[in-house]
Each structure stands twice: as C-alpha cells, then as structure tokens.
Design an enzyme around this catalytic site. Structure first.
Site, PDB file in Angstrom:
ATOM      1  N   GLU A 419       0.151   6.040  -3.995  1.00  0.00           N
ATOM      2  CA  GLU A 419       0.815   6.054  -2.886  1.00  0.00           C
ATOM      3  C   GLU A 419       0.844   7.907  -2.623  1.00  0.00           C
ATOM      4  OE1 GLU A 419       4.927   4.740  -3.626  1.00  0.00           O
ATOM      5  OE2 GLU A 419       5.909   6.109  -2.449  1.00  0.00           O
ATOM      6  N   ASP A 421       3.254  10.125   0.255  1.00  0.00           N
ATOM      7  CA  ASP A 421       4.665  10.080   0.789  1.00  0.00           C
ATOM      8  C   ASP A 421       4.968  11.206   1.444  1.00  0.00           C
ATOM      9  OD1 ASP A 421       5.106   7.880  -0.989  1.00  0.00           O
ATOM     10  OD2 ASP A 421       6.446   8.993  -2.462  1.00  0.00           O
ATOM     11  N   GLU A 423       8.786  11.760   3.030  1.00  0.00           N
ATOM     12  CA  GLU A 423      10.542  11.378   3.138  1.00  0.00           C
ATOM     13  C   GLU A 423      11.136  12.441   3.873  1.00  0.00           C
ATOM     14  OE1 GLU A 423      12.005   8.015   0.239  1.00  0.00           O
ATOM     15  OE2 GLU A 423      11.346   9.885  -0.696  1.00  0.00           O
TER      16      GLU A 423
END
Length: 607
Positions: A419, A421, A423
């Site tokens: 993953e 990311d 955010e």
C-alpha cells in the site's frame, strides 16, 4: 469517550468547598458501585461482585458507569487489558462530568498487535477544553495480569499513577489563568469498543475479528472520595490539615521520591507530550482566538461502529482476507509502458459505495465524493497497476472539515498487502489539513510521515503524485517531492514490487480520532461535505489476466515519456525535498526513538 455525552444544560458551577473528613465510596462488591450501561449482555459483574468484565465483538462493545458522582477523590481500579492481538480495540477508563463545558480526566488504552505495547493515552479537560494529551508505553505487559491505575484528584493537582508510580501531574494553576477541574462532580466511566479506523497505527491495522470476543477485566475498585448527591458533598467543613491520615490525599503532593519516579517514567516511557509539541500548540492558540464560543458535543461510543460501516466495507478489503489473494509475481524487466489514463474518468474509475453520494459529472471530467451524517462515499480504479507515475488533482473539503478524512491511495489485496498512502485529515476553518503518508509492504507499515501544506488545499485543485518504480517511491505535491522511500531489499527491507495495486479513494467521518485526536467533532450543519477530483493521469504498467502491459525491453532503451521507470531525485529535487521536510514535516517515524526502543527501522539508518 462513551456515556459522557453532552447535556443541553451545563452543570451549575458549584461554590468551592473547604474539605474535611471523607466518605469511602467503594465497597468490596462491584454491584454496589457500578451500573452496566450498554452492551446487550457483553458486560457482566461476576464472582459475587468481585470481577467486572467488558467484552467486544463485531456487533458491539460494552460499558459501565459509577452509581456515584465524585467531587475530588483518590480513585483506584485494577485492570487487565485485552490479551493477544488487541489491534483496533480501545479500553477507555475515565472521570467525566456532563454538559457542553464538561470536565474530564482520562486513561485510554489503545490496543496493538501481539507483542507490541499498548499506548496509554492520558488527558485532562476543564470547562470543555482539553488538548492536554500525554502518551506512554508501559514497563510491563498489561494483559498478563491485573495492574492498578489510579487518579488522585484534589483541589491542588491531578496525579495519574500506575501501580503506585506517578506518570503525570497536572497542577492547579488557576492563578495563572489555567482552568482546573474543581467545580463539577464527575462519574467514573469505562468502555471497550472497536476503533480500528484510528486506534492502531492510525487505522492501518484492523481488528482481527477471528479473535473475538475481546475481553477486559476490572477488580479491586477503591474510592476515598467526596460523594456528590442531591447538590451536596459528603465532605465536611474541616480544614484538610485536620483530617486523619487516610484522608491525606486531600492535600497530597509528590514527595522527592515520587518526583524521581515520575521523572523516570516520563524519561523512559513517555512517547508524546503536548507541552513539547510547538506546532500543535500554535494551532490550539489559533483556535482559542477564533473558536471561543464553539461548544462541542460528544457522541456515545456504542454508536461509532454504525457510523463507520461504509468506510469499513471499503477499507477492510485491504486487510481482512483469511487467505492471501495475490500470488507473488516474478519480478519483471520493464520496457515500454501503457498509458492507462484517459480524459474521461468514467473510463478509469468505478464508484464503489455511497448510495449516490459519489458522482462522475461534466462528461467524465470531474469526480466528486460527498459525506453526510448517514454515509460517506468512495471509488476505485478499474485497472490494477504494477509500477507507474500516477497523478490526480484534488480539491479538499472546504471551510470546517474537522472530523472528515479524505483517503487517496494505492493498495493490493490479501493479508500481506502492499500500500502507498495519502490521507488528508480535516480541521477547523483556517487551520491546515494534516497530510498523512505511509508505505506498506507484505502487510507491514509503521512508516508514517505527516506534513502541513504550504497552501490552502481547499481553495483550488492541486496535483498529488506517486512515482512508483522498482528503485523507489516518491510522493510529490504540485511537483515538489515531500517524501522518498527507497528500495533497500539488499538490507532486508521489504519493498512493494510484486503485487499489483488499484487506486482507491474515500471521504468518510472519523471524528473520533481525525481532528485533535477526536476532541473536535464533525459539524453536521455544514454537510454535505464534498471533495473533488480531476485530471487523472497514469503512465503505468497495467496488470490484467496475470500479466503486465509492460514489454521486455530494458528501461534504458525506453522513450523519454517512460523515464519515470528509472527516475530518481536530481540535485534540485533533493533540495526541494529538504525544504518541504524542514518546513512542513510534523511527524517522522524515522526520528521517533521512543516508538522504536530497540532501534529505528533499517531504512532510517541506511544512507
């Protein structure tokens, strides 16, 4: 916190008392001291009142509160926390009054993966104002046996202790203009609940429901305290100096030996202290000037699971497979690249959840996600990618975005997922978003870096880019690199290179953690909240039917449009990276020595 939700009418401020002899409010039978308040049978008092247990399963948690209210006291409780893999769970144990200007004294235990320590979170609220977080690891396994967690609350100070060792002192500094909890009686509350969207590694490690039910246990409650009933205190009117030895807590302070133990605990086990967080204090000062009239109401924890159902459906796909779904792929030598993007977002993305709250409009030029009190929304890419240079322009939720999270990331499937990311954690109007980044490989993350931005990300679109090639991952904002994660497999550091990933994005409510650790709630009068996306572009290897769209030529022979395949940071880009990290990075796991007491991760110490 549970059960201390706000009343529409604040408590009347009580005239301070001169305290004398105390009532001992505790008894050997927990049935006499506590009421089970929620959980539908998941909380129980057993063994003739000697033991209280709270349990959590996928449907609900549970909680209790004291029958009595107290105005000052020395309160002890023995707890044994959820054993084994407690990731995603929170055990909260605290004192709280009612009303929108409540007082509160908090212990919260944030669960973790088996073998990793709990985080003990403490806080003090007065007149509805908190922001006084201190966090600790413990020097023992709190799940193996019972340990005593104590709150000494008298007119001069609050002292948090663990097994008699003080870990924190909050003094009464009203003479300096600092509010202190002394006028509002408080009950004791406790709850065990699921918060796997924030509790462990910022929500990146989810609750393993195959381990449910999770159980925390309580025993040996004792309260030497002033009991508040019918508007009056059980305390007399004598001077504290005239009280007996067993009431010495009324004027107790830390002696030299206790001060040394406090310093030992804070030096060796404190991992966060608001008093040293100059950037957060600056934001709090801004809020104080702009938001003095803001009154926050708090929600019951037993409702939180239901509020997050939509998000869990999407995010669980990253973590909750019992059997890995992706077969590790033989590394490939990359050549000519397929350009996976198109001008029409309908060709690139599927709306996956939100019941109409996500839309692709303007002939595919614009994608919007919306959030209201019922649900958020999300989308995912039609294609999977194995390496690529991926750009998307985002315009975040404007004005008061507190409590909202906009997640935009690449992720594979299975229990050993990879993953990458972005955010975006919302904030009050005028305060900056926090941009959170992370990298997972083979299901392992713990590589968080966080930033403020040097512009208002809600006023216009800005480009957020991920360059992912076999040598490195580079996060960029409007072309400025903010983070580089190199392939250091030769040093034993896993790197995402074998599992194809889709693009995901979601807009959802996380007001129990996203803004000030959950202390500022979503203002639903501003709903619906909307984030917008446009100008997607992916120069990438598209994975389909077990094969890659990439050829077998050497990267060195590819055209200039495919230069990203071997791209690295040149000297100018390295300078921009240093500028961004020096001026706007607010957290870096590679400098968090207390989080990694056995030594920083290998990639942090490898040049």
């Amino acid at each position: 916190m549970a059960s201390m939700t706000s009343s529409s009418v604040p408590l009347i401020l009580l005239v301070p008392l001169v305290l004398g002899s105390m009532m001992v409010a505790s008894a050997g039978n927990l049935n006499q001291d506590f009421d089970i308040t929620w959980g539908d049978g998941r909380a129980n008092i057993v063994n003739n009142g000697e033991l209280l247990t709270l349990s959590l399963d996928k449907t609900s948690g549970s909680g209790f509160q004291s029958k009595n209210e107290y105005l000052f006291g020395k309160i002890d409780m023995q707890l044994k926390l959820v054993p084994g893999n407690s990731a995603g769970t929170v055990t909260a144990y605290y004192l709280s009054s009612k009303g929108s200007t409540w007082d509160e004294i908090d212990f919260e235990f944030l669960g973790n993966l088996s073998g990793d320590p709990y985080i003990l979170h403490t806080n003090v609220f007065s007149q509805g104002k908190g922001y006084r977080e201190q966090q600790f690891y413990l020097w023992f396994d709190p799940t193996a046996d019972f340990h005593t967690y104590s709150i000494l609350w008298n007119p001069q100070r609050i002292i948090f202790s663990v097994d008699g060792t003080p870990i924190r002192e909050f003094k009464n500094l009203e003479s300096n203009g600092v509010p202190f909890p002394k006028n509002q009686p408080m009950r004791i509350y406790s709850s065990l609940w699921n918060a796997d969207d924030w509790a462990t590694r910022g929500g990146l490690v989810k609750t393993d429901w195959t381990q449910a039910p999770f159980t925390a246990s309580y025993r040996n409650f004792n309260a030497n305290a002033c009991v508040w009933t019918s508007g009056a205190s059980s305390c007399g009117s004598k001077s504290p100096s005239s009280t007996s030895n067993n009431n010495a807590w009324l004027s107790q302070e830390l002696d030299s030996a206790s001060q040394q133990r406090l310093q030992w605990a804070q030096k060796n086990y404190m991992i966060y202290n608001y008093c040293t967080d100059t950037k957060s204090l600056f934001l709090i000062s801004l809020e104080s000037k702009r938001q003095k009239q803001r009154q926050r109401q708090r929600q019951r924890q037993r409702q939180r699971q239901r509020q997050r159902q939509g998000c869990q459906i999407l995010m669980a796909s990253m973590t909750s497979s019992s059997v890995p779904l992706i077969i590790l792929l033989v590394p490939i030598v990359l050549g000519s690249i397929m350009v996976a993007s198109a001008g029409n977002l309908n060709q690139d993305f599927d709306i996956t959840w939100g019941d109409g709250r996500a839309n692709i409009i303007n002939n595919g030029e614009l994608l919007t996600l919306s959030l209201d009190k019922t649900s958020g929304s999300g989308f995912q890419s039609k294609s999977e990618y194995l390496f690529g240079k991926i750009d998307m322009q985002l315009k975040l939720v404007p004005r008061n975005s507190a409590g909202t999270v906009t997640a935009y990331y690449l992720s594979s499937k299975g229990s050993t997922w990879d993953e990458i990311d972005f955010e975006f954690l919302g904030n009050l109007s005028g305060d900056p978003y926090i941009l959170h980044t992370n990298v997972f490989s083979q299901g392992k993350g713990n590589r968080e870096q966080q930033f403020y931005l040097w512009f208002d990300p809600t006023a216009d679109f800005h480009t957020y880019s991920i360059l992912w090639n076999p040598q490195r991952i580079i996060f960029s904002v409007d072309g400025t690199p903010i983070r580089e994660f190199k392939n250091l497999e030769s040093n034993g550091v896993p790197f995402p290179k074998n599992q194809p990933m889709r693009i995901y994005s979601s807009l959802w409510n996380a007001d129990d953690w996203a803004t000030r650790g959950g202390l500022i709630k979503t203002d639903w009068t501003q709903a619906p909240f909307t984030a917008s996306y446009r100008n997607f572009n992916a120069n990438a290897c598209v994975w389909s039917s077990g094969g890659s769209s990439c050829g077998s030529n050497s990267p060195s022979s590819t055209s200039s449009s495919n230069a990203w395949l071997s791209q690295e940071l040149d000297s100018a880009s390295q300078q921009r990276l240093k500028w961004a990290q020096k001026n706007y990075m607010i957290y870096n796991y590679c400098t968090d020595t207390k989080r990694f007491p056995q030594g920083l991760p290998t990639e942090c110490t490898t040049s």
